[in-house]
Design a protein around this motif. Sequence first.
Motif, short mmCIF file in Angstrom:
data_model
loop_
_atom_site.label_atom_id
_atom_site.label_comp_id
_atom_site.label_asym_id
_atom_site.label_seq_id
_atom_site.Cartn_x
_atom_site.Cartn_y
_atom_site.Cartn_z
N SER A 22 0.91 -1.03 0.07
CA SER A 22 0.16 0.10 0.04
C SER A 22 0.82 1.10 0.00
N PHE A 23 0.49 2.26 -0.67
CA PHE A 23 1.19 3.56 -0.69
C PHE A 23 0.04 4.57 -1.10
N GLU A 24 0.65 5.78 -0.30
CA GLU A 24 -0.15 6.97 -0.57
C GLU A 24 0.75 8.06 -0.68
N LYS A 25 0.31 8.88 -1.95
CA LYS A 25 1.10 10.14 -2.33
C LYS A 25 0.23 11.08 -2.83
N ASP A 26 0.10 12.40 -2.31
CA ASP A 26 -0.64 13.54 -2.45
C ASP A 26 -2.08 13.11 -2.12
N GLY A 27 -2.25 12.39 -1.18
CA GLY A 27 -3.77 12.05 -0.99
C GLY A 27 -4.44 11.09 -1.85
N THR A 28 -3.69 10.36 -2.81
CA THR A 28 -3.89 9.37 -3.46
C THR A 28 -3.26 8.11 -3.02
N VAL A 79 -13.24 -1.65 -8.70
CA VAL A 79 -12.37 -1.64 -7.51
C VAL A 79 -12.14 -0.19 -7.15
N GLY A 80 -12.05 0.28 -5.90
CA GLY A 80 -11.96 1.52 -5.35
C GLY A 80 -12.07 1.71 -3.98
N PHE A 81 -12.30 2.81 -3.52
CA PHE A 81 -12.53 3.22 -2.16
C PHE A 81 -14.13 3.74 -2.11
N SER A 98 -33.36 4.37 5.00
CA SER A 98 -33.54 5.58 3.89
C SER A 98 -34.38 4.87 2.92
N LYS A 99 -35.52 5.51 2.21
CA LYS A 99 -36.11 5.08 1.14
C LYS A 99 -35.42 5.60 0.01
N VAL A 100 -35.07 4.82 -1.03
CA VAL A 100 -34.45 5.05 -2.12
C VAL A 100 -35.42 4.82 -3.38
N GLU A 101 -35.06 5.53 -4.50
CA GLU A 101 -35.79 5.24 -5.80
C GLU A 101 -34.56 4.73 -6.93
N LYS A 102 -35.29 4.23 -7.81
CA LYS A 102 -34.36 3.53 -8.74
C LYS A 102 -33.67 4.72 -9.51
N GLY A 103 -32.14 4.63 -9.69
CA GLY A 103 -31.60 5.80 -10.21
C GLY A 103 -30.94 6.84 -9.18
N GLN A 104 -31.36 6.75 -7.82
CA GLN A 104 -30.73 7.64 -6.96
C GLN A 104 -29.36 7.23 -6.69
N ILE A 105 -28.62 8.42 -6.36
CA ILE A 105 -27.08 8.09 -5.88
C ILE A 105 -27.00 7.59 -4.42
N LEU A 106 -26.30 6.32 -4.20
CA LEU A 106 -26.16 5.63 -2.88
C LEU A 106 -24.85 5.99 -2.28
N CYS A 107 -23.82 6.19 -3.06
CA CYS A 107 -22.40 6.49 -2.62
C CYS A 107 -21.60 6.70 -3.81
N ILE A 108 -20.50 6.91 -3.45
CA ILE A 108 -19.16 7.11 -4.59
C ILE A 108 -18.02 5.95 -4.21
N VAL A 109 -17.74 5.36 -5.28
CA VAL A 109 -16.56 4.53 -5.40
C VAL A 109 -15.39 5.23 -6.07
N GLU A 110 -14.31 5.60 -5.61
CA GLU A 110 -13.32 6.15 -6.12
C GLU A 110 -12.18 5.32 -6.52
N ALA A 111 -11.90 5.68 -7.92
CA ALA A 111 -11.06 4.76 -8.77
C ALA A 111 -10.09 5.47 -9.24
N MET A 112 -8.74 5.69 -9.34
CA MET A 112 -7.98 6.44 -10.12
C MET A 112 -8.21 7.73 -10.05
N LYS A 113 -8.47 8.54 -8.82
CA LYS A 113 -9.08 9.86 -8.91
C LYS A 113 -10.17 10.19 -9.45
N LEU A 114 -10.94 9.09 -10.03
CA LEU A 114 -12.35 9.28 -10.53
C LEU A 114 -13.37 9.12 -9.50
#
Length: 150
Positions: A22-28, A79-81, A98-114
């Motif tokens: 594992s390696f971390e550089k500049d927040g990545t 694969v991501g965070f 939480s009640k959710v609807e189809k297409g609603q954002i649930l979370c973020i998975v970060e991969a390669m700063k995306l």
Amino acid sequence: MELDEIKKLIDLLKDTDVTEFSFEKDGTKCKIKKESHLRPAGAVQPMMQPALHAAPEPEKPAAAAAAEQNLVPVTSPIVGFFYPAPSPDAPPFVTVGSKVEKGQILCIVEAMKLMNEIESDTNGIIKKILPSNGQSVEYGETLFLIEPLS
């Protein structure tokens, strides 16, 4: 961290006994895992005969629990965070109950700063959030269990 830097790290670790780095550089963050059962390049893989009565593969615990309770799993497409909120100081997209609807954002998975927004595939209620904030997730790993609404 640039792609060339990651490739250099992989090349450096290729011929070592290190199986995880594992390696971390500049927040990545970068995590490299090497499976110990992999064969060297050019090695011949023996052919395996299929079993006559192959046992089904065991289900993952989250998937088994979901099937028992008729819950719909939401899995990571990459694969991501895992991040449950759009920023560290913002409230989470959803919480248990939480009640959710189809297409609603649930979370973020970060991969390669995306930042990849993960959306619900169904209308329902969040019953379980499996990873914690900042946890690394694998492709196909269950992130949420949703009870579908009829």
